[in-house]
Design a protein around this motif. Structure first.
Motif, short mmCIF file in Angstrom:
data_model
loop_
_atom_site.label_atom_id
_atom_site.label_comp_id
_atom_site.label_asym_id
_atom_site.label_seq_id
_atom_site.Cartn_x
_atom_site.Cartn_y
_atom_site.Cartn_z
N THR A 61 37.95 -46.69 -2.98
CA THR A 61 37.24 -47.97 -2.87
C THR A 61 37.20 -48.68 -4.21
O THR A 61 37.22 -48.04 -5.27
CB THR A 61 35.79 -47.80 -2.37
N ILE A 62 37.14 -49.99 -4.16
CA ILE A 62 36.88 -50.83 -5.33
C ILE A 62 35.83 -51.86 -4.91
O ILE A 62 35.77 -52.24 -3.73
CB ILE A 62 38.13 -51.54 -5.88
N GLY A 63 34.99 -52.27 -5.85
CA GLY A 63 33.96 -53.22 -5.46
C GLY A 63 33.20 -53.81 -6.63
O GLY A 63 33.60 -53.69 -7.79
N LEU A 64 32.08 -54.43 -6.29
CA LEU A 64 31.19 -55.05 -7.25
C LEU A 64 29.74 -54.68 -6.93
O LEU A 64 29.39 -54.55 -5.75
CB LEU A 64 31.32 -56.57 -7.22
N ILE A 65 28.93 -54.53 -7.96
CA ILE A 65 27.49 -54.34 -7.81
C ILE A 65 26.79 -55.38 -8.67
O ILE A 65 27.03 -55.46 -9.88
CB ILE A 65 27.03 -52.93 -8.24
N PHE A 66 25.92 -56.16 -8.03
CA PHE A 66 25.10 -57.14 -8.74
C PHE A 66 23.68 -56.60 -8.79
O PHE A 66 23.11 -56.21 -7.77
CB PHE A 66 25.11 -58.49 -8.03
N ASN A 67 23.10 -56.54 -9.99
CA ASN A 67 21.74 -56.03 -10.18
C ASN A 67 20.89 -57.12 -10.79
O ASN A 67 21.30 -57.76 -11.76
CB ASN A 67 21.76 -54.80 -11.09
N TYR A 68 19.71 -57.34 -10.20
CA TYR A 68 18.76 -58.30 -10.73
C TYR A 68 17.45 -57.58 -11.01
O TYR A 68 16.81 -57.04 -10.11
CB TYR A 68 18.52 -59.45 -9.75
N LYS A 69 17.06 -57.53 -12.26
CA LYS A 69 15.81 -56.90 -12.68
C LYS A 69 14.69 -57.94 -12.55
O LYS A 69 14.58 -58.85 -13.36
CB LYS A 69 15.94 -56.41 -14.12
#
Length: 142
Positions: A61-69
């Motif tokens: 798999t390949i992907g993206l993770i967006f994190n908002y603190k």
């Protein structure tokens, strides 16, 4: 019976996002194990017909993770990936949205929603489905 296990590594992209936000590119795998058993006992016949099968495969798999603190304790994550590429399944993709809480600087939990699509064919076995539902995590950061 179904078992899914995945592993992923990520690299935080050097983007100029606002404070508390980051975007990471990921690469990993998703392991799938499906076992099915079918027993048929017709009422008029003294015979039981049984079938059982197990299928295992691994998808890159390949992907993206967006994190908002949101603040020191609360955060949101959006995760998306694609994979398979004919290595395991023909195609797989998932999307996850969660809200989480940092219990300590290294331990967190989160809850959200996950949708997972898989298109896998092997011999006469066809698994072309979308699964979705409640998603929970326990995170360890190091």
């Amino acid at each position: 019976t179904q078992l899914l296990a995945s592993g992923v590594v990520g690299y935080q992209l050097p983007l100029n996002l606002p404070d508390g936000m980051d975007l990471s590119a990921t690469a990993g795998f998703r392991y799938n194990h499906i076992k099915a058993t079918l027993d048929v006992s017709p009422a008029l016949f003294p015979v039981t017909i049984s079938r059982e099968g197990t299928v295992d495969w691994i998808d890159p798999t390949i992907g993206l993770i967006f994190n908002y603190k949101i603040n020191d304790r609360w955060f949101m994550n959006l995760t998306g990936d694609i994979g398979g590429f004919g290595v395991g399944s023909d195609f797989t993709s998932q999307g996850i949205a969660t809200v989480g809480y940092m219990w300590t600087p290294t331990i967190s939990t989160s809850i959200g929603w996950r949708a997972l699509y898989t298109d896998y064919t092997e011999g006469g076995f066809v698994y072309d489905t979308t699964e979705q539902g409640l998603y929970t995590t326990i995170g360890v950061r190091f």
